[in-house]
Design a protein around this motif. Structure first.
Motif, PDB file in Angstrom:
ATOM      1  N   PHE A  23       0.642  -1.218  -0.017  1.00 37.20           N
ATOM      2  CA  PHE A  23      -0.023   0.100  -0.075  1.00 37.20           C
ATOM      3  C   PHE A  23       0.963   1.260  -0.003  1.00 37.20           C
ATOM      4  N   THR A  24       0.530   2.237  -1.092  1.00 39.02           N
ATOM      5  CA  THR A  24       1.412   3.568  -0.928  1.00 39.02           C
ATOM      6  C   THR A  24       0.460   4.432  -1.430  1.00 39.02           C
ATOM      7  N   LYS A  25       1.036   5.747  -1.219  1.00 41.73           N
ATOM      8  CA  LYS A  25       0.175   6.927  -1.487  1.00 41.73           C
ATOM      9  C   LYS A  25       1.080   8.075  -1.622  1.00 41.73           C
ATOM     10  N   LYS A  26       0.827   9.060  -2.512  1.00 40.24           N
ATOM     11  CA  LYS A  26       1.627  10.328  -2.603  1.00 40.24           C
ATOM     12  C   LYS A  26       1.628  10.964  -1.329  1.00 40.24           C
ATOM     13  N   SER A  91     -14.161   2.829  13.181  1.00 45.05           N
ATOM     14  CA  SER A  91     -12.899   3.001  13.226  1.00 45.05           C
ATOM     15  C   SER A  91     -12.547   1.460  13.576  1.00 45.05           C
ATOM     16  N   VAL A  92     -11.620   0.589  12.561  1.00 42.19           N
ATOM     17  CA  VAL A  92     -11.136  -0.325  12.491  1.00 42.19           C
ATOM     18  C   VAL A  92      -9.766  -0.601  13.029  1.00 42.19           C
ATOM     19  N   ASP A 113      -7.819   4.855   7.030  1.00 42.48           N
ATOM     20  CA  ASP A 113      -9.119   4.931   6.591  1.00 42.48           C
ATOM     21  C   ASP A 113      -9.209   3.756   5.463  1.00 42.48           C
ATOM     22  N   ASP A 114      -8.073   3.001   5.230  1.00 38.26           N
ATOM     23  CA  ASP A 114      -8.279   2.072   4.193  1.00 38.26           C
ATOM     24  C   ASP A 114      -8.470   0.585   4.859  1.00 38.26           C
ATOM     25  N   VAL A 115      -9.777   0.171   4.964  1.00 36.15           N
ATOM     26  CA  VAL A 115      -9.953  -1.188   5.787  1.00 36.15           C
ATOM     27  C   VAL A 115      -9.229  -2.280   5.171  1.00 36.15           C
TER      28      VAL A 115
END
Length: 134
Positions: A23-26, A91-92, A113-115
């Motif tokens: 998992f990655t994001k800018k 919330s998980v 926020d990414d389940v």
């Protein structure tokens, strides 16, 4: 577990083994500037059959969970709503119980926020336990 920095390096270079989840994001320019992390590499979470490694920024230590050290995990969910709304905010996270009796809470710092991150963590831990015969 393979060295966490090696795992992150391999994930950044690509390709990775098929049983890894990456998992990655800018990193946002404004948020990076305000937090002083604009020159840091982008956030990265890698879940392997042996554990999870997360890089958030150069100023924070790596988050490493080695599945070999865990006795069990428990999925946790908390919901919150307001009286004037039918929407519920969830919330998980995963409660970790280590073999030595310690307890900790795991939720990705960068992908909270990414389940799918929690789902992938649970799946990888389940596969790990099955392969270990426990």
């Amino acid at each position: 577990m393979t060295d966490p920095r090696t795992i992150l390096w391999q994930a950044r270079q690509g390709p990775v083994p098929v049983h890894w989840r990456v998992f990655t994001k800018k990193r946002g320019k404004l948020s990076g500037f305000l937090r002083g992390t604009s020159d840091d590499p982008d956030p990265l979470l890698v879940i392997t059959p042996d554990g999870a490694v997360e890089y958030t920024s150069d100023g924070k230590p790596l988050t490493v969970v080695d599945f070999h050290d865990l006795a069990r995990i428990t999925l946790r969910v908390s919901g919150q709503s307001f009286s004037d709304s039918s929407l519920v905010s969830l919330s998980v996270w995963v409660d970790l119980t280590y073999r030595d009796g310690r307890n900790a809470k795991w939720r990705s710092a960068s992908f909270a926020d990414d389940v799918q991150t929690v789902q992938s963590f649970i799946e990888a831990y389940g596969a790990h336990r099955a392969l270990q015969g426990r």
